[in-house]
Design an enzyme around this catalytic site. Structure first.
Site, mmCIF file in Angstrom:
data_model
loop_
_atom_site.group_PDB
_atom_site.id
_atom_site.type_symbol
_atom_site.label_atom_id
_atom_site.label_comp_id
_atom_site.label_asym_id
_atom_site.label_seq_id
_atom_site.Cartn_x
_atom_site.Cartn_y
_atom_site.Cartn_z
ATOM 1 N N LYS A 1 0.920 4.342 -2.640
ATOM 2 C CA LYS A 1 0.357 5.551 -2.191
ATOM 3 C C LYS A 1 1.681 6.629 -2.468
ATOM 4 O O LYS A 1 1.250 7.858 -2.688
ATOM 5 C CB LYS A 1 0.190 5.658 -0.655
ATOM 6 C CG LYS A 1 -1.183 4.740 -0.512
ATOM 7 C CD LYS A 1 -2.338 5.334 -1.498
ATOM 8 C CE LYS A 1 -3.662 5.277 -1.042
ATOM 9 N NZ LYS A 1 -4.910 5.484 -1.942
ATOM 10 N N TYR B 1 0.731 -1.172 0.031
ATOM 11 C CA TYR B 1 -0.097 0.070 0.175
ATOM 12 C C TYR B 1 0.957 1.356 0.060
ATOM 13 O O TYR B 1 0.661 2.151 -0.807
ATOM 14 C CB TYR B 1 -0.768 -0.116 1.285
ATOM 15 C CG TYR B 1 -1.920 1.017 1.274
ATOM 16 C CD1 TYR B 1 -3.224 1.105 0.803
ATOM 17 C CD2 TYR B 1 -1.602 1.887 2.382
ATOM 18 C CE1 TYR B 1 -4.062 2.014 0.896
ATOM 19 C CE2 TYR B 1 -2.518 3.138 2.613
ATOM 20 C CZ TYR B 1 -3.604 3.085 1.789
ATOM 21 O OH TYR B 1 -4.587 4.097 2.078
HETATM 22 N N1 LIG Z 1 -9.568 6.007 5.439
HETATM 23 C C1 LIG Z 1 -8.245 6.492 5.680
HETATM 24 O O1 LIG Z 1 -8.070 6.943 6.877
HETATM 25 C C2 LIG Z 1 -7.325 6.416 4.594
HETATM 26 C C3 LIG Z 1 -6.110 6.728 4.982
HETATM 27 C C4 LIG Z 1 -5.190 7.109 3.763
HETATM 28 C C5 LIG Z 1 -5.626 6.720 2.470
HETATM 29 N N2 LIG Z 1 -6.786 6.700 2.244
HETATM 30 C C6 LIG Z 1 -7.128 6.596 0.858
HETATM 31 O O2 LIG Z 1 -8.698 7.175 0.729
HETATM 32 C C7 LIG Z 1 -9.270 6.356 -0.354
HETATM 33 C C8 LIG Z 1 -10.617 6.183 0.075
HETATM 34 O O3 LIG Z 1 -10.626 5.118 1.106
HETATM 35 P P1 LIG Z 1 -11.765 5.134 2.135
HETATM 36 O O4 LIG Z 1 -11.263 5.179 3.632
HETATM 37 O O5 LIG Z 1 -12.724 5.986 1.837
HETATM 38 O O6 LIG Z 1 -12.402 3.493 2.075
HETATM 39 P P2 LIG Z 1 -13.609 2.778 1.494
HETATM 40 O O7 LIG Z 1 -13.164 1.360 1.370
HETATM 41 O O8 LIG Z 1 -14.610 3.167 2.221
HETATM 42 O O9 LIG Z 1 -13.663 3.509 0.011
HETATM 43 C C9 LIG Z 1 -12.894 2.754 -1.217
HETATM 44 C C10 LIG Z 1 -13.955 2.680 -2.327
HETATM 45 O O10 LIG Z 1 -13.087 2.355 -3.497
HETATM 46 C C11 LIG Z 1 -13.686 1.263 -4.155
HETATM 47 N N3 LIG Z 1 -12.888 0.497 -4.938
HETATM 48 C C12 LIG Z 1 -12.076 -0.379 -4.524
HETATM 49 N N4 LIG Z 1 -11.462 -0.962 -5.817
HETATM 50 C C13 LIG Z 1 -12.043 -0.218 -6.833
HETATM 51 C C14 LIG Z 1 -11.600 -0.438 -8.048
HETATM 52 N N5 LIG Z 1 -10.659 -1.363 -8.556
HETATM 53 N N6 LIG Z 1 -12.466 0.293 -8.884
HETATM 54 C C15 LIG Z 1 -13.389 1.206 -8.423
HETATM 55 N N7 LIG Z 1 -13.672 1.165 -7.168
HETATM 56 C C16 LIG Z 1 -13.043 0.421 -6.377
HETATM 57 C C17 LIG Z 1 -14.410 0.505 -3.211
HETATM 58 O O11 LIG Z 1 -15.555 -0.341 -3.366
HETATM 59 C C18 LIG Z 1 -14.838 1.417 -1.964
HETATM 60 O O12 LIG Z 1 -16.151 2.068 -2.314
HETATM 61 C C19 LIG Z 1 -8.415 5.216 -0.688
HETATM 62 O O13 LIG Z 1 -7.507 5.468 -1.829
HETATM 63 C C20 LIG Z 1 -7.572 4.894 0.590
HETATM 64 O O14 LIG Z 1 -6.527 4.237 0.403
HETATM 65 C C21 LIG Z 1 -7.606 6.472 3.252
#
Ligand SMILES: NC(=O)c1ccc[n+]([C@@H]2O[C@H](COP(=O)([O-])OP(=O)(O)OC[C@H]3O[C@@H](n4cnc5c(N)ncnc54)[C@H](O)[C@@H]3O)[C@@H](O)[C@H]2O)c1
Length: 300
Positions: free
Chosen positions: A169, A165
């Site tokens: 990232k 990851y």
């Molecule tokens: N939540 C956190 O604290 C955090 C921290 C750092 C980075 N992020 C990043 O933020 C972004 C959103 O994450 P989140 O926390 O809302 O998680 P989440 O799981 O709620 O949302 C991610 C969404 O991406 C969709 N997805 C996954 N693979 C896919 C694909 N191949 N094609 C289309 N859609 C796809 C999933 O169905 C999901 O709805 C991600 O990139 C995650 O890595 C989140």
């Protein structure tokens, strides 16, 4: 000052839940026509249906906004092409792309299967590159584009069990570092968001009380700014719980050690001075570093 997306068309990937949903709702509230993409799979990227994207579209419409759903995977070439042609057919332009889709497959590096490394890189890095590749020529043609990628403190600083990851990232940051240069003359700006939020992705990694503070809605204002008309370019903004900061890759001023008879011991003996960050700078492009080396080595 008001940030408006009236007349703008935005694609948000992975917008069926969590942060992406929150970004999509705010874009629509501010007047954008939104394409809500989501594969609808589980946190590890398996399975899928367009139900998640459909539900967010229904929410946007109920609030008086305009949106369509797309259930493609961001890793699938045909799916990405379909998402972009669907957007152009429906709305005729693409002003904003928020690359947000993501999955996790955590394991310590020793135990990690290469397939899980590959899958996470595919979704985060190629799942950002492919939609961007598809919209970039359209944005160039329009002379306007705002692209956001989603990074993470895992990529910027590290997190145990997330080599896959973290690589993806920071990969997206490397990607926009160059893309921002290539987009400059056509008014295409590229930024990264490093969010922290309590979502289904992080609910098992965070204490339950984090849910009240780490809301996706307290991150989304950073995303709105990063894709707005007056957005900066090449910025990494970090956001969580209503706190906002900027991360930069900094380089120490460094020192010239000469070239005649230069050895590794010279480097070791001077390491504290080499690593002194008191006059550190963040460069806008790689060539600035080469320029500094020339200057220092020629005694300027
Ligand atoms: N939540 C956190 O604290 C955090 C921290 C750092 C980075 N992020 C990043 O933020 C972004 C959103 O994450 P989140 O926390 O809302 O998680 P989440 O799981 O709620 O949302 C991610 C969404 O991406 C969709 N997805 C996954 N693979 C896919 C694909 N191949 N094609 C289309 N859609 C796809 C999933 O169905 C999901 O709805 C991600 O990139 C995650 O890595 C989140």
């Amino acid at each position: 000052m008001t940030i408006s997306f009236e007349g703008k068309v935005a694609i948000v990937t992975g917008a069926g839940g969590g942060l992406g949903r929150s970004h999509a709702l705010d874009l629509a509230k501010r007047g954008a026509k939104v394409v809500v993409n989501d594969l609808g799979g589980s946190v590890d990227g398996s399975d899928g249906s367009s139900a998640a994207a459909d539900a967010v579209v229904a929410e946007i419409k109920a609030a008086g906004g305009e949106a369509i759903a797309n259930g493609s995977s961001v890793t699938d070439d045909a799916g990405v092409a379909n998402m972009v042609s669907q957007t152009m057919d429906e709305f005729g332009r693409i002003d904003i792309l928020i690359n947000n889709a993501g999955i996790l497959r955590d394991k310590s590096f020793v135990k990690m299967e290469m397939g899980d490394f590959q899958m996470v890189i595919d979704v985060h890095l190629f799942g950002t590159v492919k939609p961007t590749k598809a919209v970039f020529p359209i944005m160039k043609e329009q002379g306007y584009g705002r692209i956001m990628v989603t990074s993470s403190s895992s990529g910027l600083y590290g997190n145990f069990g997330q080599t896959n990851y973290g690589a993806g990232k920071l990969g997206v940051v490397g990607f926009i570092n160059t893309l921002k240069l290539e987009g400059q003359k056509d008014n295409i700006r590229c930024n990264a968001l490093a969010p922290v939020a309590y979502t289904r992705m992080t609910e098992n990694l965070m204490p339950p009380e984090a849910e009240q503070m780490l809301t996706p809605e307290s991150v989304t204002p950073a995303a709105m700014y990063l894709v707005s008309e007056d957005a900066p370019t090449g910025t990494i903004m970090c956001a969580g719980a209503g706190v906002f900061s900027v991360a930069k890759i900094m380089e120490s001023d460094g020192m010239y050690l000469g070239r005649d008879g230069l050895t590794a011991e010279d480097v070791a003996e001077n390491f504290d001075k080499i690593a002194d960050m008191s006059n550190a700078k963040a460069f806008f492009m790689g060539g600035e570093q080469t320029g500094k080396f020339f200057e220092k080595a020629s005694g300027k």
